[in-house]
Design a protein around this motif. Structure first.
Motif, PDB file in Angstrom:
ATOM      1  N   TYR A   9       0.836  -1.212   0.000  1.00 16.64           N
ATOM      2  CA  TYR A   9       0.000   0.000   0.000  1.00 16.64           C
ATOM      3  C   TYR A   9       0.869   1.259   0.000  1.00 16.64           C
ATOM      4  O   TYR A   9       0.397   2.359   0.292  1.00 16.64           O
ATOM      5  CB  TYR A   9      -0.918  -0.007   1.209  1.00 16.64           C
ATOM      6  N   ALA A  12      -0.425   4.338  -1.452  1.00 15.30           N
ATOM      7  CA  ALA A  12      -1.626   4.953  -0.869  1.00 15.30           C
ATOM      8  C   ALA A  12      -1.247   5.768   0.369  1.00 15.30           C
ATOM      9  O   ALA A  12      -2.066   6.509   0.918  1.00 15.30           O
ATOM     10  CB  ALA A  12      -2.635   3.866  -0.496  1.00 15.30           C
ATOM     11  N   ARG A  13       0.021   5.636   0.792  1.00 12.63           N
ATOM     12  CA  ARG A  13       0.445   6.303   2.037  1.00 12.63           C
ATOM     13  C   ARG A  13       0.193   7.805   1.998  1.00 12.63           C
ATOM     14  O   ARG A  13      -0.165   8.428   2.984  1.00 12.63           O
ATOM     15  CB  ARG A  13       1.942   6.071   2.262  1.00 12.63           C
ATOM     16  N   TYR A 254      -5.786  -4.775   3.746  1.00 18.02           N
ATOM     17  CA  TYR A 254      -6.459  -4.286   2.529  1.00 18.02           C
ATOM     18  C   TYR A 254      -7.850  -3.780   2.880  1.00 18.02           C
ATOM     19  O   TYR A 254      -8.260  -2.686   2.483  1.00 18.02           O
ATOM     20  CB  TYR A 254      -6.517  -5.424   1.510  1.00 18.02           C
ATOM     21  N   ILE A 257      -7.483  -0.399   4.823  1.00 18.36           N
ATOM     22  CA  ILE A 257      -7.044   0.746   4.022  1.00 18.36           C
ATOM     23  C   ILE A 257      -8.122   1.176   3.032  1.00 18.36           C
ATOM     24  O   ILE A 257      -8.405   2.369   2.877  1.00 18.36           O
ATOM     25  CB  ILE A 257      -5.716   0.415   3.309  1.00 18.36           C
ATOM     26  N   ARG A 258      -8.818   0.217   2.429  1.00 15.40           N
ATOM     27  CA  ARG A 258      -9.848   0.619   1.477  1.00 15.40           C
ATOM     28  C   ARG A 258     -10.998   1.317   2.216  1.00 15.40           C
ATOM     29  O   ARG A 258     -11.582   2.281   1.744  1.00 15.40           O
ATOM     30  CB  ARG A 258     -10.339  -0.527   0.613  1.00 15.40           C
ATOM     31  N   THR A 328      -6.854  -0.763  -7.225  1.00 13.95           N
ATOM     32  CA  THR A 328      -6.245  -1.962  -6.640  1.00 13.95           C
ATOM     33  C   THR A 328      -5.751  -2.808  -7.797  1.00 13.95           C
ATOM     34  O   THR A 328      -6.563  -3.315  -8.577  1.00 13.95           O
ATOM     35  CB  THR A 328      -7.262  -2.738  -5.793  1.00 13.95           C
ATOM     36  N   LEU A 382      -3.223   0.544  -4.619  1.00 13.42           N
ATOM     37  CA  LEU A 382      -2.911  -0.624  -3.797  1.00 13.42           C
ATOM     38  C   LEU A 382      -2.476  -1.734  -4.743  1.00 13.42           C
ATOM     39  O   LEU A 382      -2.888  -1.760  -5.915  1.00 13.42           O
ATOM     40  CB  LEU A 382      -4.158  -1.065  -3.008  1.00 13.42           C
TER      41      LEU A 382
END
Ligand SMILES: O=P(O)(O)OC[C@H]1O[C@H](O)[C@H](O)[C@@H](O)[C@@H]1O
Length: 529
Positions: A9, A12-13, A254, A257-258, A328, A382
């Motif tokens: 991820y 996405a950070r 996952y 985070i989503r 993703t 992701l």
């Protein structure tokens, strides 16, 4: 020891801080316990959680035997089913099979061609498929948990007749395999009455979670794919995704985070792959997440894209459109086969710098470049990566997303295992089709359709104005209602008579009155005073 699925991820950070997903740990722990103790909403449909460990071994062997029979007596297997009753099987076959499997010469394709049908209401699709079956030996696997879904039911009527015409009723019975509820439903009754071989969709496993049951396994076994490895991959994934610590559980990470991205306005998730073989995996994933999360006005909308192909169609939107997206990417570390870019002495396309490079390498650089561009454009990325597109890792990937979906649904506060919303269109469709018992709804819906239409036929205009068709035709002939004849019928623009609707009605009343007034013997004409 097999490698595992990699979840990354890093891209996405910049969009979601660690504490924003870490703070979801308690909620995920609750979701975990609801799944494993079967105490949450939809807990009647949690059989998939332990299925890779507890699946019915006897039926599993029957599936293997039936698949061997189909492989020996059929050139074609038709898989009749819709939604969760076919998407998983097609996803697995496409990834584990040859891209042009059905077109391979028999010498290279050791197993029957497999076609999926009964997943639409297109007469063209079925007619064209019937052309393909000419002269071939066919078996049919009809899959429906409810046993009454319209699309597969219509397809089964057509192909059952096709089989009985080709083989006669008795031989046809040996070529029909039913996968449905253990005891209930129309399909189960039919199978018992006719003596078709039956396989079971467990009561406590819903359609979109059923790919690792007979629903997916019979077609998968017929295709020659290694269903033992598929189940082993899912079994190992089940054990691996039991741990509570998000840092050690990529499946839960996952989901966290989503969910954190969703809370920050990222309401559309694009499942992206750089391999066309994953197209139907994305279709399976869309149903899984869409039907599980899309409730109570909530949920991330699941979409999909195939790169680099769709970078030439959706790329503009993803790069510069509304910033409600995240991606993703499902990727495979090592493609099953690879090709080398050849030199072109004229270098007409300017690509000689790629000479000697593998296409897998070029695809990977396309992926890396795209991720950086999209992240720069505000689209978190992701990555879910499997070492190779093998049955073992695919089984693990299926379980990874199934479990992430269940956890995500609970994080969202919905029941991830029902699908009440799909009944709305069905009720309307049956009413409009004139199903007995739906008469009132039919009239209401047809009136609404007329309201929603600008162009009406004479019949629709008559119903809309509540006037006789003969009257409408008369007014068309007199030019009082303008109509266009499209070769079949008159089409009337409702807007053009709405503004003199009153006049038309008065005309009708006048003409009605005139028609019903007694005609006097003679007219007494009074002298004018
Ligand atoms: O297996 P069946 O009962 O025929 O259902 C097939 C599909 O249609 C239903 O309408 C649901 O939307 C899906 O969850 C299901 O997978």
């Amino acid at each position: 020891m097999n490698k595992t699925i990699r979840f990354d991820y890093a891209n996405a950070r910049a969009f979601v801080k660690q504490h924003e997903w870490e703070q979801l740990s308690p909620a995920i722990e609750i979701a975990h316990h609801m799944l494993h103790s079967r105490t949450g909403p939809g807990n009647d449909y949690l059989g998939w959680v332990d299925w890779p460990e507890q699946y019915d071994r006897d039926e599993y062997e029957r599936i293997r035997q039936a698949s061997a029979r189909i492989q020996s007596d059929s050139d074609v297997l038709l898989v009749i089913g819709i939604g969760g009753s076919y998407l998983g099987a097609k996803a697995v076959l496409d990834i584990l099979g040859h891209s042009f499997y059905n077109l391979l010469p028999k010498s290279k394709r050791r197993f029957p061609e497999i076609y999926f049908v009964g997943n639409n209401i297109s007469p063209i699709y079925i007619s064209h498929l019937m052309d393909v079956l000419e002269g071939k030996n066919v078996s049919v696997n009809v899959i429906s948990k409810s046993g009454t879904t319209t699309e597969p039911a219509i397809a089964f009527r057509l192909f059952r007749e096709w089989l009985e015409k080709k083989y006669g009723r008795e031989e046809a019975k040996k070529r029909i395999y039913i996968t449905t509820d253990k005891q209930r439903g129309a399909l189960k009754k039919l199978a018992d009455d006719e003596g078709y071989e039956c396989f079971v969709i467990p009561d406590d496993i819903g359609g979109r979670y059923s790919v690792l049951t007979a629903v997916g396994l019979l077609p998968i076994a017929v295709s020659g794919a290694n269903m033992d490895a598929l189940m082993r991959g899912a079994k190992d994934a089940r054990e691996r995704y039991m741990v509570m610590d998000l840092r050690d559980n990529p499946c839960y990470l996952y989901a966290a985070i989503r969910n954190a991205l969703y809370r920050k306005g990222k309401t559309v998730e694009l499942l992206v792959s750089y391999e066309p073989q994953f197209r139907y995996f994305a279709e399976w994933w869309k149903q899984l997440f869409g039907e599980s999360e899309g409730k109570d006005g909530k949920g991330i909308f699941p979409a999909s894209a195939e790169f680099s192909t769709d970078l030439h169609s959706l790329g503009q939107y993803i790069q510069d459109g509304m910033r409600h997206l995240f991606e993703t990417v499902v990727s495979v570390t090592k493609p099953a086969v690879d090709l080398t870019v050849q030199e072109d002495p004229a270098d007409v396309d300017g690509l000689n710098f790629l000479t000697g490079k593998r296409m897998g390498y070029v695809n990977k650089k396309a992926f890396e470049g795209t991720v950086l561009a999209h992240v720069d454009g505000g689209v978190p990325n992701l990555l879910v990566e499997i070492p190779e597109a093998s049955a073992y890792y695919l089984g693990g990937l299926i379980y990874f997303f199934e479990k992430a979906c269940g956890i995500s649904g609970y994080l969202l506060g919905v029941n991830p295992f029902d699908q009440p919303g799909v009944e709305a269109y069905k009720a309307n469709m049956f009413a409009l089709l004139g199903k007995p018992g739906y008469e009132r709804q039919k009239a209401e819906l047809e009136a609404r359709l007329r309201e929603n239409k600008t162009y009406l036929t004479v019949e629709e205009t008559a119903a809309y104005l509540e006037l006789p068709e003969t009257f409408i035709m008369e007014k068309i002939k007199q030019g009082r209602i303008r109509a266009v004849h499209d070769g079949n019928e008159y089409i009337i623009n409702k807007e053009q008579f709405n503004h003199h609707l009153e006049e038309i009605r008065k005309l009708q009343e006048f003409e009605d009155a005139a028609r019903h007034e007694p005609i006097p013997e003679s007219y007494d004409v009074k002298d004018e005073d």
